[in-house]
Design a protein around this motif. Structure first.
Motif, PDB file in Angstrom:
ATOM      1  N   LYS B 362       0.832  -1.200   0.000  1.00 34.63           N
ATOM      2  CA  LYS B 362       0.000   0.000   0.000  1.00 34.63           C
ATOM      3  C   LYS B 362       0.867   1.251   0.000  1.00 34.63           C
ATOM      4  O   LYS B 362       0.634   2.186  -0.769  1.00 34.63           O
ATOM      5  CB  LYS B 362      -0.907   0.012   1.233  1.00 34.63           C
ATOM      6  CG  LYS B 362      -2.147  -0.843   1.069  1.00 34.63           C
ATOM      7  CD  LYS B 362      -3.034  -0.675   2.283  1.00 34.63           C
ATOM      8  CE  LYS B 362      -4.390  -1.309   2.055  1.00 34.63           C
ATOM      9  NZ  LYS B 362      -5.271  -1.126   3.202  1.00 34.63           N
ATOM     10  N   GLU B 413     -10.341  -6.190  -9.340  1.00 34.57           N
ATOM     11  CA  GLU B 413     -10.344  -4.741  -9.097  1.00 34.57           C
ATOM     12  C   GLU B 413      -9.064  -4.090  -9.607  1.00 34.57           C
ATOM     13  O   GLU B 413      -9.082  -3.027 -10.218  1.00 34.57           O
ATOM     14  CB  GLU B 413     -10.533  -4.460  -7.616  1.00 34.57           C
ATOM     15  CG  GLU B 413     -12.000  -4.374  -7.255  1.00 34.57           C
ATOM     16  CD  GLU B 413     -12.243  -4.747  -5.817  1.00 34.57           C
ATOM     17  OE1 GLU B 413     -12.260  -3.849  -4.976  1.00 34.57           O
ATOM     18  OE2 GLU B 413     -12.394  -5.964  -5.555  1.00 34.57           O
ATOM     19  N   ALA B 495     -11.108   7.453  -6.550  1.00 37.02           N
ATOM     20  CA  ALA B 495     -11.735   6.837  -5.382  1.00 37.02           C
ATOM     21  C   ALA B 495     -11.260   5.396  -5.216  1.00 37.02           C
ATOM     22  O   ALA B 495     -10.984   4.942  -4.108  1.00 37.02           O
ATOM     23  CB  ALA B 495     -13.247   6.894  -5.517  1.00 37.02           C
ATOM     24  N   GLN B 496     -11.152   4.697  -6.352  1.00 37.54           N
ATOM     25  CA  GLN B 496     -10.731   3.289  -6.269  1.00 37.54           C
ATOM     26  C   GLN B 496      -9.285   3.171  -5.779  1.00 37.54           C
ATOM     27  O   GLN B 496      -8.973   2.278  -4.989  1.00 37.54           O
ATOM     28  CB  GLN B 496     -10.895   2.609  -7.626  1.00 37.54           C
ATOM     29  CG  GLN B 496     -12.339   2.178  -7.858  1.00 37.54           C
ATOM     30  CD  GLN B 496     -12.585   1.814  -9.305  1.00 37.54           C
ATOM     31  OE1 GLN B 496     -11.907   2.303 -10.218  1.00 37.54           O
ATOM     32  NE2 GLN B 496     -13.553   0.954  -9.523  1.00 37.54           N
ATOM     33  N   ARG B 498      -7.827   5.224  -3.871  1.00 40.95           N
ATOM     34  CA  ARG B 498      -7.839   5.563  -2.459  1.00 40.95           C
ATOM     35  C   ARG B 498      -8.296   4.357  -1.633  1.00 40.95           C
ATOM     36  O   ARG B 498      -7.656   3.975  -0.668  1.00 40.95           O
ATOM     37  CB  ARG B 498      -8.787   6.748  -2.239  1.00 40.95           C
ATOM     38  CG  ARG B 498      -8.222   7.795  -1.275  1.00 40.95           C
ATOM     39  CD  ARG B 498      -9.154   8.994  -1.195  1.00 40.95           C
ATOM     40  NE  ARG B 498      -9.210   9.760  -2.424  1.00 40.95           N
ATOM     41  CZ  ARG B 498     -10.321  10.153  -3.047  1.00 40.95           C
ATOM     42  NH1 ARG B 498     -11.499   9.816  -2.568  1.00 40.95           N
ATOM     43  NH2 ARG B 498     -10.264  10.869  -4.153  1.00 40.95           N
ATOM     44  N   THR B 499      -9.415   3.754  -2.058  1.00 40.52           N
ATOM     45  CA  THR B 499      -9.952   2.632  -1.285  1.00 40.52           C
ATOM     46  C   THR B 499      -8.964   1.472  -1.224  1.00 40.52           C
ATOM     47  O   THR B 499      -8.769   0.872  -0.172  1.00 40.52           O
ATOM     48  CB  THR B 499     -11.247   2.107  -1.939  1.00 40.52           C
ATOM     49  OG1 THR B 499     -11.933   3.201  -2.515  1.00 40.52           O
ATOM     50  CG2 THR B 499     -12.104   1.380  -0.949  1.00 40.52           C
ATOM     51  N   LEU B 500      -8.395   1.162  -2.352  1.00 38.48           N
ATOM     52  CA  LEU B 500      -7.546  -0.029  -2.387  1.00 38.48           C
ATOM     53  C   LEU B 500      -6.194   0.203  -1.728  1.00 38.48           C
ATOM     54  O   LEU B 500      -5.702  -0.668  -1.013  1.00 38.48           O
ATOM     55  CB  LEU B 500      -7.320  -0.468  -3.840  1.00 38.48           C
ATOM     56  CG  LEU B 500      -8.401  -1.297  -4.526  1.00 38.48           C
ATOM     57  CD1 LEU B 500      -7.947  -1.669  -5.934  1.00 38.48           C
ATOM     58  CD2 LEU B 500      -8.696  -2.573  -3.746  1.00 38.48           C
ATOM     59  N   LYS B 502      -4.704   3.354  -0.251  1.00 40.80           N
ATOM     60  CA  LYS B 502      -4.292   4.377   0.690  1.00 40.80           C
ATOM     61  C   LYS B 502      -4.013   3.771   2.069  1.00 40.80           C
ATOM     62  O   LYS B 502      -4.889   3.130   2.653  1.00 40.80           O
ATOM     63  CB  LYS B 502      -5.375   5.454   0.824  1.00 40.80           C
ATOM     64  CG  LYS B 502      -4.879   6.638   1.642  1.00 40.80           C
ATOM     65  CD  LYS B 502      -5.848   7.772   1.590  1.00 40.80           C
ATOM     66  CE  LYS B 502      -5.419   8.799   2.622  1.00 40.80           C
ATOM     67  NZ  LYS B 502      -6.471   9.767   2.870  1.00 40.80           N
ATOM     68  N   GLU B 504      -3.711   3.086   5.926  1.00 40.48           N
ATOM     69  CA  GLU B 504      -4.515   3.572   7.035  1.00 40.48           C
ATOM     70  C   GLU B 504      -3.703   4.567   7.849  1.00 40.48           C
ATOM     71  O   GLU B 504      -2.492   4.454   7.949  1.00 40.48           O
ATOM     72  CB  GLU B 504      -4.930   2.399   7.930  1.00 40.48           C
ATOM     73  CG  GLU B 504      -6.298   1.872   7.575  1.00 40.48           C
ATOM     74  CD  GLU B 504      -6.291   0.364   7.449  1.00 40.48           C
ATOM     75  OE1 GLU B 504      -6.127  -0.303   8.479  1.00 40.48           O
ATOM     76  OE2 GLU B 504      -6.448  -0.104   6.304  1.00 40.48           O
TER      77      GLU B 504
END
Ligand SMILES: Nc1ncnc2c1ncn2[C@@H]1O[C@H](COP(=O)(O)OP(=O)(O)O)[C@@H](O)[C@H]1O
Ligand SMILES: [Mg+2]
Lengths: 247, 509
Positions: B362, B413, B495-496, B498-500, B502, B504
């Protein structure tokens, strides 16, 4: 697409035997054939091992061309499909009038399922006198097996008379001698007399009597598949040839 | 079209069918005509099998099994698809096999063919087809059969399918790729794409080593094909594999210590360096027709001669590379590298070596993605080309990282995001190719300048014409860059990412 009926108002003259072997012979010669087993007893379907369809007692059956086509089964032989026995006389009547009135629609329906038959062969049940007229009108040719006896001669005469009386085209009628036994004096005399009398209404071929034909019930297959050089097979092949010439 | 059932199974299908519960139905199999020889043809990377087909050469012809209908045409030796004689098999394959890959014999053995039927209790045939039993003496026989229903018997097909898929539960029915692998005596996972198993909490060190090890295997598998000069894809794949190795070494920062990283970079770099010129020439030759079509008629004779020069140079380069790959030094070096990544004990770990793979992935991907966006957002019509080149390189790195770690994030994805990225990369790649090609051609022209060969002027003129066209093409690609990035930079894609990816706890930016 030509419609050919194997017809006689007599039973046991060889309608089914000829329908089965002609269907096989025509298919072997490259014609795309649909054999319709119109006899509720399902004799011709039996010879091809095709089980009668269960749903087929449904009255609406032949009013719906789709259902008709979905009942068709491929035989084990190339170019030859079977419509198994399935109907009451009532359905048969509807079926024939459909054949007559909207043959183009039937043809279209068959085409839509990727089947355009060259010959649709009808194996007619015995005793359909009330419906005969429909057969006569629908078919392009009516094959009439004639066993060369005095009684058969009279039956054939009656058929021609019926055509005359009802203004039907007699040239559709193609009689042929069936189960001929050359050794029988009566047979050869009747053959000679009838040929003289009826001329072109009789095909040249004569299918001889052969015990191999009777064995079809044991083999459940056309004679040609198990007795290739049999005299009756040659008869049926000639019959196919003559039929195609006449169509 | 009637439905059709293709059954592929390891072992003898007859046993499998006998074991399947077919109710009142049963099988009839004819004796067949005894055994004969066959050759299985495919590309090295099994493109035919991957499409669900087997290409089988027998005494009688060239057969393509597994399609909606069995196709056959006259015998022909394997070749590039464009060189195969015309016929239904060639036609079908031309949509499947890459024009760059040659068909080759990938397995040989004996074959028997049987008529196969499914009958009912009246001995009426419902389904029929041909059963092929192929045995290449490797992982056992393979059976392939296509059963077609006679008219009106589609239901039976459904029944047999169901019975077989029940039987397939015990692993006997498989894909064509598996069938092909069994005949070739190879691991089905290897003849297709390299796949890595990775778990979120494994160490970054292990993930890196696993990828490198797999890529080394992939590279080594290409060596014979390069030597035999079967097609240009062997060298291409070889380079792709080694480039991936180098990417892991340079992108997985801190997994190995600095000295180790520098050493590995240098060693793999040295091997790669041997292959560059040959690959460049291959690319020119592949593009020959396209280049010829690009320039006006008058330049074509010169360009034609230029390509003849390239072809001659290519043969020299190929001989050089082959000699290197055959050398003891190369073999020794590769063996050492393989051992290094097999044992891994001798590898010096860096500060990030023990981080969990997911965490690590990530961080790497997110950082790289942000960098791509930053550079791209600064590009407008006036930006110098260097920046565009930098963007290209960053995109490439991002792509590699996403591909390496895809198993951790859900392949589907990641694939979607890669697809979006790829569109941008294609644009940037073309831009780069056109510029590199101009430079290389210019170099070639400069080299010719001192020559007194009779064709020199003609060739130089041709190069001039080609460079002009390539320059215009480059400008076209350059003009598209802003729009390409804008397409990639959609809110949805953002957005994708970011979700996958980024990490934490990272502050919102
Ligand atoms: N050429 C022939 N030689 C010997 N037996 C025959 C021949 N044609 C028909 N048969 C037999 O005669 C019987 C009646 O024939 P079939 O075709 O069923 O007549 P139909 O359909 O007119 O009632 C059957 O047992 C059949 O096997
Ligand atoms: Mg009958």
């Amino acid at each position: 697409m030509k419609i050919v009926a194997c017809y006689s108002n007599k039973g046991g003259v060889g309608k089914t035997a000829s329908a089965v072997n002609i269907a096989y012979g025509l298919a072997k010669a490259g014609q795309r054939v649909l054999l319709c087993d119109l006899d509720p007893q399902g004799a011709s379907g039996f010879y091809f091992r095709v089980k009668p369809s269960k749903k087929l007692t449904d009255e609406r059956f032949f009013t719906d061309v789709k259902r008709f086509t979905s009942a068709i089964r491929g035989s084990d032989f190339d170019n030859l499909d079977i419509l198994p026995a399935n109907m009451s006389f009532r359905d048969f009547d509807v079926f024939l009038s459909r054949m007559k009135n909207s043959r183009s629609r039937l043809k279209k329906a068959l085409k839509s399922v990727d089947k355009d038959y060259d010959v649709v062969l009808l194996d007619c049940p015995p005793n359909i006198s009330t419906l005969s007229e429909n057969v006569f009108k629908s078919a392009d040719a009516i094959l009439v097996p004639v066993i060369p006896t005095t009684l058969s001669e009279r039956t054939f005469e009656q058929l021609l008379a019926f055509f005359d009386e009802n203004g039907l085209p007699k040239k559709k009628i193609l009689g042929f001698f069936s189960m001929v036994q050359g050794t029988k004096k009566l047979h050869s005399e009747t053959v000679a007399a009838m040929r003289k009398e009826y001329g072109k209404r009789l095909l040249d071929v004569a299918v001889p009597f052969s015990s191999e034909v009777e064995k079809m019930g044991v083999h459940r297959a056309p004679v040609g598949t198990f007795a290739r050089n049999n005299a009756a097979v040659k008869g049926y092949d000639l019959l196919c040839k003559e039929l195609l010439e006449r169509l | 079209m009637p439905d059709m059932l293709t059954i592929t199974s390891g072992g003898d299908l007859r046993t499998l069918l006998r074991d399947a519960d077919l109710g009142k139905l049963h099988l009839a199999l004819d004796e067949g005509e005894g055994t004969s020889a066959f050759a299985l043809l495919d590309t090295f990377d099994a493109q035919v099998a991957a499409a669900g087909l087997l290409l089988v050469l027998t005494d009688a012809g060239l057969h393509l099994l597994g399609g909606t209908e069995a196709l056959v045409q006259e015998r022909a030796e394997p070749d590039f698809i464009a060189q195969m004689p015309a016929g239904p098999v060639t036609k079908r394959l031309s949509g499947i096999v890459s024009p760059l890959r040659t068909l080759m014999t990938v397995a040989e053995g004996t074959l028997s063919r049987h008529g196969l039927r499914v009958l009912d209790d009246n001995e009426k045939t419902h389904l029929r087809g041909t059963l092929w039993v192929l045995d290449a003496g490797k992982a056992g026989a393979v059976s392939v059969s296509a059963l077609t229903p006679l008219r009106g018997y589609d239901k039976t097909l459904g029944k047999v399918k169901a019975a077989l898929s029940a039987a397939a539960g015990n692993g006997k029915v498989g894909t064509m790729l598996e069938a092909s692998a069994a005949l070739r005596g190879e691991d089905p996972a290897l003849i297709g794409k390299t796949r890595i198993v990775m778990s979120a909490d494994e160490k970054a060190f292990k993930a890196a080593n696993d990828i490198i090890r797999a890529q080394l295997v992939a590279a080594r598998r290409q060596e014979d094909g390069i030597g035999a000069d079967l097609d240009s894809e062997f060298l291409h794949e070889y380079r792709v594999a080694l480039r991936r190795v180098r990417s892991v070494i340079s992108l997985f920062k801190g997994v190995y210590d600095e000295k180790q990283t520098a050493d590995l970079k240098a060693r793999f770099g040295a091997i790669m360096a041997r292959t560059g010129r040959l690959r460049d020439l291959d690319v020119y030759l592949i593009e020959r027709d396209r280049y010829l079509a690009l320039v006006p008629e008058g330049f074509r004779p010169g360009i034609g001669k230029l390509f003849d020069m390239f072809a001659a140079q290519r043969d020299l380069e190929h001989a050089k590379l082959t000699a290197y790959l055959d050398s003891k030094a190369y073999e020794k070096e590769m063996a050492r590298l393989e051992k290094l990544f097999d044992k891994t004990k001798a590898l010096s770990k860096g500060p990030e070596a023990n981080r969990h793979a997911l965490d690590y992935a990530k961080a790497l991907i997110w950082k790289r993605y942000r960098k791509v966006c930053k550079i791209a957002r600064g590009i407008d019509e006036a930006t110098p080309d260097e920046q565009v080149h930098e963007l290209r390189i960053e995109c490439k790195k991002l792509r590699y990282l996403m591909e390496f770690f895809a198993p951790l994030f859900g392949d589907a994805e990641v694939r979607k995001l890669i697809k979006a990225l790829k569109k941008l990369q294609d644009n940037l790649g073309n831009f780069n190719d056109y510029s590199v090609q101009q430079a290389a051609l210019q170099e070639q022209a400069d080299a010719l300048a001192g020559s007194s060969e009779p064709d020199t002027v003609e060739i130089a003129t041709g190069i001039g014409g080609l460079v002009t066209v390539l320059h215009n093409k480059q400008l076209e690609e350059r003009a598209r860059v802003t729009a390409s990035f804008a397409a990639f930079d959609s809110e949805e894609t953002q957005a994708q990412f970011r979700t996958l990816f980024k990490p934490e706890g990272e502050a919102k930016k």
